[in-house]
Design an enzyme around this catalytic site. Sequence first.
Site, PDB file in Angstrom:
ATOM      1  N   HIS A  61       0.844  -1.200   0.000  1.00  0.00           N
ATOM      2  CA  HIS A  61       0.000   0.000   0.000  1.00  0.00           C
ATOM      3  C   HIS A  61       0.876   1.245   0.000  1.00  0.00           C
ATOM      4  CE1 HIS A  61      -3.812   2.142   1.708  1.00  0.00           C
ATOM      5  NE2 HIS A  61      -3.057   2.985   1.038  1.00  0.00           N
ATOM      6  N   HIS A  63       1.514   5.199  -2.185  1.00  0.00           N
ATOM      7  CA  HIS A  63       1.048   6.190  -3.158  1.00  0.00           C
ATOM      8  C   HIS A  63       2.285   6.771  -3.829  1.00  0.00           C
ATOM      9  CE1 HIS A  63      -3.139   6.337  -1.521  1.00  0.00           C
ATOM     10  NE2 HIS A  63      -2.510   5.956  -0.417  1.00  0.00           N
ATOM     11  N   HIS A 219      -4.888  -0.698   6.188  1.00  0.00           N
ATOM     12  CA  HIS A 219      -4.680   0.222   7.312  1.00  0.00           C
ATOM     13  C   HIS A 219      -5.814   0.194   8.354  1.00  0.00           C
ATOM     14  CE1 HIS A 219      -7.229   2.985   5.103  1.00  0.00           C
ATOM     15  NE2 HIS A 219      -6.297   3.414   4.295  1.00  0.00           N
ATOM     16  N   ASP A 284       1.084   2.660   3.703  1.00  0.00           N
ATOM     17  CA  ASP A 284       0.232   3.772   3.268  1.00  0.00           C
ATOM     18  C   ASP A 284       1.089   5.039   3.087  1.00  0.00           C
ATOM     19  OD1 ASP A 284      -1.913   5.197   2.406  1.00  0.00           O
ATOM     20  OD2 ASP A 284      -2.894   5.370   4.353  1.00  0.00           O
ATOM     21  N   PRO A 301      -3.927  15.003   4.355  1.00  0.00           N
ATOM     22  CA  PRO A 301      -3.655  13.872   5.239  1.00  0.00           C
ATOM     23  C   PRO A 301      -2.669  12.876   4.631  1.00  0.00           C
ATOM     24  CG  PRO A 301      -5.789  13.586   4.172  1.00  0.00           C
ATOM     25  CD  PRO A 301      -5.239  14.907   3.706  1.00  0.00           C
ATOM     26  N   GLY A 302      -1.831  12.312   5.473  1.00  0.00           N
ATOM     27  CA  GLY A 302      -0.921  11.277   5.008  1.00  0.00           C
ATOM     28  C   GLY A 302       0.455  11.427   5.611  1.00  0.00           C
TER      29      GLY A 302
END
Length: 419
Positions: A61, A63, A219, A284, A301-302
């Site tokens: 996971h 990005h 997550h 994530d 967010p992240g």
Amino acid sequence: MQADTVVCGILVDHRGVLGEGCVAARGGLVTGIHRKPVSAERVLDYRGMGVYVSPGFIDMHVHLRGLRLDYKEDERSGTAAAASAGITLVADMPNTVPRLSTPEALEKKLRALRKRSLVDYAVYAGVPDSPGLVEELASLPVAGFKIYPGDLEERMEAVKRILELPGALVVVHPELPEAEKPVAESNSLRAVHRGCHWEAAAVQLLRSLEPRARLHITHASCPSTIEHARNSGFTVDVAPHHLLLQGWGEDCLYRVNPPLRSSIEEWRLLQTLLEAGVNAVASDHAPHAAWEKTEPLTCSPGIAWLEAWPSLLYCLVEAGALRLEEFLRLAGKGPADILGLRGYGVLEPGARADLAAWRPASTRIGAPRWSKARLVPYFMERGCMEVLATLVGGVPVYVEGELTGEAEAVNPFERSRPG
Ligand code: DOR
Ligand code: ZN
């Protein structure tokens, strides 16, 4: 026949320590496990130095962004970060701009990965606006689909069609769309408003649709979510920030979805992990530009984890809480099994020669060096192991602090390719 590469050290995978020896690789695959180095073009010999040679880590996971979000991260910077952490396969999420929910966008993304990725890669398709596209997207070389909360509101027909695909992997962000409605609040209020009940409700909703696909809950931030997922026959991963981040505050650096939970919730999540209650750890890795993480009102967010998480997770082994084999299951064999990848996450002849050479060491984790996301929370300051070399398909891509400039990364979902 001469090997391309030989790597020597203490050989270990999720089944345990094999002892000191060497892994020989040729043509992308492990060709043999030997006591001593065999003849090869390249030899990385870490014997006698307390260095483990294990399957490379797998992060199911991440990005990597790219396309129109390449100012946050791209396929090269993100996979350089992965390689520096011993991660040899990443699975990329489809919430890009444009979304990866049309064949055209997916083809473009796959081309970028093919050209730029330093490690093996996979990509999930997003839920298409038109339900009629589901089968076409599923026929592309993708790992599966990713469902976001918004899809449960805006694209339910397509979601149902995806759940009908027998055996397809469907990774779920487990929250209902209602959870996303409140916007400007403190991090601690978000933990309440965007509470565990939304995760449980999302899992129950998907279960009630009696999926023929293989569902994976990603997550999971609450122990109750894990329980619901397992009772439903779904696999589940947890993200490092929901496990390890203590003493977080109101800063945008800590804004993440699902939100960080109370220390009790976090402790129980960790306990579930230590009791072998989850199938994988996945980062994530959600990179944003520095200005997006310093603007309180629009705070994106992240947390950008890719360079740090294996070393941070290993602190649980160092603390005596997690067995080395379990660490390697959570960071390798577990995600490989969920992705349905044979020959990944194991050390044996015939497996893909994706390897990491690393040793326990107290390390300082500063600002990310390879990722474009430079702002990380302070809890990333200390790690417990360091990566000396990362090999993808037997090719060293990262050795002692530097990228080698070589790469022969593959997408294992592309049938014509090896692995
Ligand atoms: O915190 C998050 N960031 N959660 C998500 O679900 C998406 C991610 C992102 O893409 O930035
Ligand atoms: Zn994500």
